[in-house]
Design an enzyme around this catalytic site. Structure first.
Site, PDB file in Angstrom:
ATOM      1  N   LYS A 130      -8.897  88.905 -67.595  1.00 36.15           N
ATOM      2  CA  LYS A 130      -8.665  89.972 -68.568  1.00 36.15           C
ATOM      3  C   LYS A 130      -7.314  90.565 -68.248  1.00 36.15           C
ATOM      4  O   LYS A 130      -7.129  91.160 -67.195  1.00 36.15           O
ATOM      5  CB  LYS A 130      -9.784  90.999 -68.422  1.00 36.15           C
ATOM      6  CG  LYS A 130      -9.594  92.260 -69.224  1.00 36.15           C
ATOM      7  CD  LYS A 130     -10.831  93.137 -69.158  1.00 36.15           C
ATOM      8  CE  LYS A 130     -10.512  94.440 -68.466  1.00 36.15           C
ATOM      9  NZ  LYS A 130     -11.392  95.553 -68.869  1.00 36.15           N
ATOM     10  N   LYS A 188     -10.974  93.361 -59.524  1.00 35.11           N
ATOM     11  CA  LYS A 188      -9.684  94.055 -59.468  1.00 35.11           C
ATOM     12  C   LYS A 188      -9.326  94.240 -57.989  1.00 35.11           C
ATOM     13  O   LYS A 188      -9.918  95.081 -57.307  1.00 35.11           O
ATOM     14  CB  LYS A 188      -9.796  95.430 -60.114  1.00 35.11           C
ATOM     15  CG  LYS A 188      -9.955  95.409 -61.639  1.00 35.11           C
ATOM     16  CD  LYS A 188     -10.295  96.814 -62.129  1.00 35.11           C
ATOM     17  CE  LYS A 188     -10.130  96.960 -63.638  1.00 35.11           C
ATOM     18  NZ  LYS A 188     -10.733  98.235 -64.109  1.00 35.11           N
ATOM     19  N   ASP A 190     -15.077  96.390 -73.656  1.00 32.86           N
ATOM     20  CA  ASP A 190     -15.184  97.200 -72.440  1.00 32.86           C
ATOM     21  C   ASP A 190     -15.344  98.640 -72.908  1.00 32.86           C
ATOM     22  O   ASP A 190     -14.390  99.250 -73.391  1.00 32.86           O
ATOM     23  CB  ASP A 190     -13.952  97.066 -71.544  1.00 32.86           C
ATOM     24  CG  ASP A 190     -14.055  97.951 -70.289  1.00 32.86           C
ATOM     25  OD1 ASP A 190     -15.130  98.566 -70.088  1.00 32.86           O
ATOM     26  OD2 ASP A 190     -13.069  98.021 -69.531  1.00 32.86           O
ATOM     27  N   GLU A 220      -2.443  98.683 -72.854  1.00 32.21           N
ATOM     28  CA  GLU A 220      -2.632  97.271 -72.528  1.00 32.21           C
ATOM     29  C   GLU A 220      -2.149  96.341 -73.634  1.00 32.21           C
ATOM     30  O   GLU A 220      -2.535  95.179 -73.716  1.00 32.21           O
ATOM     31  CB  GLU A 220      -4.107  97.015 -72.164  1.00 32.21           C
ATOM     32  CG  GLU A 220      -4.506  97.808 -70.914  1.00 32.21           C
ATOM     33  CD  GLU A 220      -5.884  97.485 -70.376  1.00 32.21           C
ATOM     34  OE1 GLU A 220      -6.666  96.805 -71.080  1.00 32.21           O
ATOM     35  OE2 GLU A 220      -6.177  97.908 -69.245  1.00 32.21           O
ATOM     36  N   GLU A 271     -18.590  95.095 -71.065  1.00 28.14           N
ATOM     37  CA  GLU A 271     -18.256  95.621 -69.735  1.00 28.14           C
ATOM     38  C   GLU A 271     -18.555  97.116 -69.671  1.00 28.14           C
ATOM     39  O   GLU A 271     -18.302  97.839 -70.636  1.00 28.14           O
ATOM     40  CB  GLU A 271     -16.762  95.362 -69.499  1.00 28.14           C
ATOM     41  CG  GLU A 271     -16.211  95.860 -68.182  1.00 28.14           C
ATOM     42  CD  GLU A 271     -14.709  95.567 -68.087  1.00 28.14           C
ATOM     43  OE1 GLU A 271     -14.233  94.556 -68.663  1.00 28.14           O
ATOM     44  OE2 GLU A 271     -13.990  96.356 -67.451  1.00 28.14           O
ATOM     45  N   ASP A 289     -17.666  96.864 -63.916  1.00 31.03           N
ATOM     46  CA  ASP A 289     -16.310  97.171 -63.430  1.00 31.03           C
ATOM     47  C   ASP A 289     -16.387  98.435 -62.563  1.00 31.03           C
ATOM     48  O   ASP A 289     -16.500  98.343 -61.340  1.00 31.03           O
ATOM     49  CB  ASP A 289     -15.375  97.343 -64.635  1.00 31.03           C
ATOM     50  CG  ASP A 289     -14.022  97.920 -64.275  1.00 31.03           C
ATOM     51  OD1 ASP A 289     -13.650  97.914 -63.091  1.00 31.03           O
ATOM     52  OD2 ASP A 289     -13.292  98.395 -65.179  1.00 31.03           O
ATOM     53  N   HIS A 329      -7.070 104.793 -72.674  1.00 32.96           N
ATOM     54  CA  HIS A 329      -5.849 103.980 -72.723  1.00 32.96           C
ATOM     55  C   HIS A 329      -5.011 104.254 -73.959  1.00 32.96           C
ATOM     56  O   HIS A 329      -3.993 103.606 -74.186  1.00 32.96           O
ATOM     57  CB  HIS A 329      -6.186 102.483 -72.671  1.00 32.96           C
ATOM     58  CG  HIS A 329      -6.743 102.062 -71.354  1.00 32.96           C
ATOM     59  ND1 HIS A 329      -7.283 100.828 -71.133  1.00 32.96           N
ATOM     60  CD2 HIS A 329      -6.835 102.723 -70.171  1.00 32.96           C
ATOM     61  CE1 HIS A 329      -7.703 100.744 -69.876  1.00 32.96           C
ATOM     62  NE2 HIS A 329      -7.444 101.885 -69.279  1.00 32.96           N
ATOM     63  N   SER A 354      -8.849 104.626 -65.908  1.00 31.23           N
ATOM     64  CA  SER A 354     -10.283 104.920 -65.933  1.00 31.23           C
ATOM     65  C   SER A 354     -10.911 104.335 -64.669  1.00 31.23           C
ATOM     66  O   SER A 354     -11.644 103.362 -64.695  1.00 31.23           O
ATOM     67  CB  SER A 354     -10.927 104.316 -67.192  1.00 31.23           C
ATOM     68  OG  SER A 354     -10.814 102.918 -67.183  1.00 31.23           O
ATOM     69  N   HIS A 372      -6.441  92.676 -64.579  1.00 32.35           N
ATOM     70  CA  HIS A 372      -5.305  93.589 -64.394  1.00 32.35           C
ATOM     71  C   HIS A 372      -5.822  95.025 -64.323  1.00 32.35           C
ATOM     72  O   HIS A 372      -7.021  95.263 -64.400  1.00 32.35           O
ATOM     73  CB  HIS A 372      -4.350  93.449 -65.580  1.00 32.35           C
ATOM     74  CG  HIS A 372      -4.940  93.897 -66.894  1.00 32.35           C
ATOM     75  ND1 HIS A 372      -4.199  94.124 -68.029  1.00 32.35           N
ATOM     76  CD2 HIS A 372      -6.237  94.173 -67.262  1.00 32.35           C
ATOM     77  CE1 HIS A 372      -4.985  94.525 -69.004  1.00 32.35           C
ATOM     78  NE2 HIS A 372      -6.215  94.556 -68.580  1.00 32.35           N
ATOM     79  N   GLU A 426     -11.959  99.218 -74.899  1.00 28.44           N
ATOM     80  CA  GLU A 426     -11.295  97.941 -75.166  1.00 28.44           C
ATOM     81  C   GLU A 426     -12.093  97.054 -76.115  1.00 28.44           C
ATOM     82  O   GLU A 426     -13.290  96.831 -75.902  1.00 28.44           O
ATOM     83  CB  GLU A 426     -11.089  97.177 -73.842  1.00 28.44           C
ATOM     84  CG  GLU A 426     -10.313  97.989 -72.836  1.00 28.44           C
ATOM     85  CD  GLU A 426     -10.216  97.330 -71.465  1.00 28.44           C
ATOM     86  OE1 GLU A 426     -10.483  96.116 -71.355  1.00 28.44           O
ATOM     87  OE2 GLU A 426      -9.879  98.042 -70.508  1.00 28.44           O
TER      88      GLU A 426
END
Ligand code: PGA
Ligand code: ZN
Length: 420
Positions: A385, A334, A239, A202, A282, A309, A152, A40, A362, A161
């Site tokens: 994270k 990131k 998230d 994840e 997030e 993010d 994900h 994403s 990550h 998330e």
């Protein structure tokens, strides 16, 4: 000095190819680094160079590998590995664009990380100490993604998330232990409710649930069943990755069969935060919805960590714009969004100077490389994270942090104090 630089194509955790760069120094030191990859991704991220064509469904990185073996190696051989900024600036100049559009950020970051690692090794000090110096002493509070949705996982959950944060523990290892216990209790609860317990990208579970609130309710149950106090000891972080939910006329919540406006989505978060111990959200709104972000920040910014993010893509200029406009109060970090170790450091410094919290992160496509564990400690980020307590590419980071914890004298684990 840098004696040789090379790269090969290796596998990431989703079975897609990625770049592994290796740097050799004149003293015989040889170190490597593997670059991660997102699903994403934010629109304004640095370019991840992919070959196209049929090989690996178009995702080959042989061009990026060639860029390391050719122009990057040619430019950097003979340079000192101990001046990271010069190494990184040289690659930036060689590329000539502002998003690594020629060399590929996957080529550049691999070399940037491998140079740092080789420099540390050559000096005989750990990577976090090399990158952070004597001042590196904050053990990050982890955000563990234990229910995966969005892009994900192939389930019905819209938010990407659902994370737990062990905020009420004395040190990193105790926080991680408690988190693993919650993870196991969550599995037992999902099983008892006849939900799927297969894992998402994840390492979190990816059950089909009927709303975006239900995962929070089940996590609350798991925290309690594990014997921890929700809020005080174990908090919740989300998230949403809302850029992925945008449709004509708003945000699509498929599992709830409704489309909502920015304002309604912000109100949804206010409601969730009043019912559950949610400490961090997030990408609550899309990367293009800065007006919505302003409203969200006004509504929740003084109570909840609002992390950008896709919004900021670890970019110092975009973060600066956000700071000036009073958007969000935290940034996800990131390294592959911006492309080099030095530029990542600049962004973290800007955030820290302006009272924005920083969360080292990550990507959903990862490897056994645990660079970000050292990097989080080096920069005193305070938070990391890096997925659930399952899947080797996720535990590699936690296991490295457990090792670092045994070495860092005066190591501080801040827990809920990171928000003060
Ligand atoms: P990505 O997701 O690595 O797929 O972009 C991680 C995140 O959104 O934080
Ligand atoms: Zn995100």
């Amino acid at each position: 000095f840098i004696d040789n630089i090379s790269a090969i194509e290796v596998m990431d955790s989703r079975g897609n190819p990625t770049v592994k760069a290796t740097v050799e120094l004149s003293d015989g030191t040889r170190e490597s680094a593997v670059v991660p990859s997102g699903a994403s991704t934010g629109k304004r991220e640095a370019l991840e160079l992919r070959d196209g064509g049929n090989r690996y469904m178009g995702k080959g990185v042989l061009q990026a590998v060639d860029n390391v073996n050719g122009p990057i190696a040619d430019a950097l051989i003979g340079y000192s590995p101990f001046n990271q900024a010069i190494v990184d600036a040289t690659m930036k100049e060689l590329d000539g664009t502002d998003n690594y559009g020629n060399l590929g950020a996957n080529a550049v970051l691999g070399v940037s990380m491998a140079v740092a690692r080789a420099a540390a090794k050559s000096l005989g000090i750990p990577l976090y100490r090399y990158l952070g110096g004597a001042n590196a002493m904050v053990m990050p509070t982890p955000m563990l993604n234990i229910i995966n949705g969005g892009s994900h996982a192939d389930n019905s959950v819209d938010f990407q998330e659902y994370m737990i944060m062990p905020v009420g523990f004395e040190d990193f290892s105790e926080g991680l232990r408690a988190s693993a216990e919650v993870y196991h209790n969550l599995k037992a609860i999902l099983k008892a409710k006849k939900h799927n317990t297969a894992l998402g990208d994840e390492g979190g579970f990816a059950p089909d649930l009927s709303s975006n609130e239900e995962p929070i309710q089940i996590i609350m149950e798991a925290i309690e069943k594990a014997g921890y106090k929700a809020g005080e000891q174990m908090a919740i972080a989300l998230d949403v990755a809302a850029s992925e939910l945008v449709v004509d006329g708003g945000y699509r919540l498929e599992s709830e069969n409704r489309t909502v406006s920015s304002e309604e989505l912000a109100e949804y978060y206010v409601d969730l935060c009043s019912k559950y111990p949610i400490v961090s959200i997030e990408d609550g709104l899309s990367e293009d919805d800065w007006d919505g972000w302003k409203i969200l920040t006004e509504k929740l910014g003084n109570k909840v960590q609002l992390v950008g993010d896709d919004l900021f893509v670890t970019n110092v200029n975009i973060l600066n714009e956000g700071i000036n406009k009073g958007i969000a109060n935290s940034i996800l970090i990131k390294p592959n969004q911006i492309g080099s170790v030095s530029e990542t450091m600049l962004t973290v410094r800007l955030a820290q100077r302006n009272g924005y919290t920083t969360v080292m992160s990550h990507r959903s496509g990862e490897s056994e490389d645990a660079f970000i564990a050292d990097f989080a400690v080096a920069l005193n980020c305070g938070q990391i994270k890096t997925g659930s307590t399952a899947r080797g590419e996720r535990t590699a980071k936690y296991n490295r942090l457990l090792e670092i914890e045994t070495e860092v004298v005066y190591g501080e684990y801040l827990g809920s104090k990171i928000f003060n």
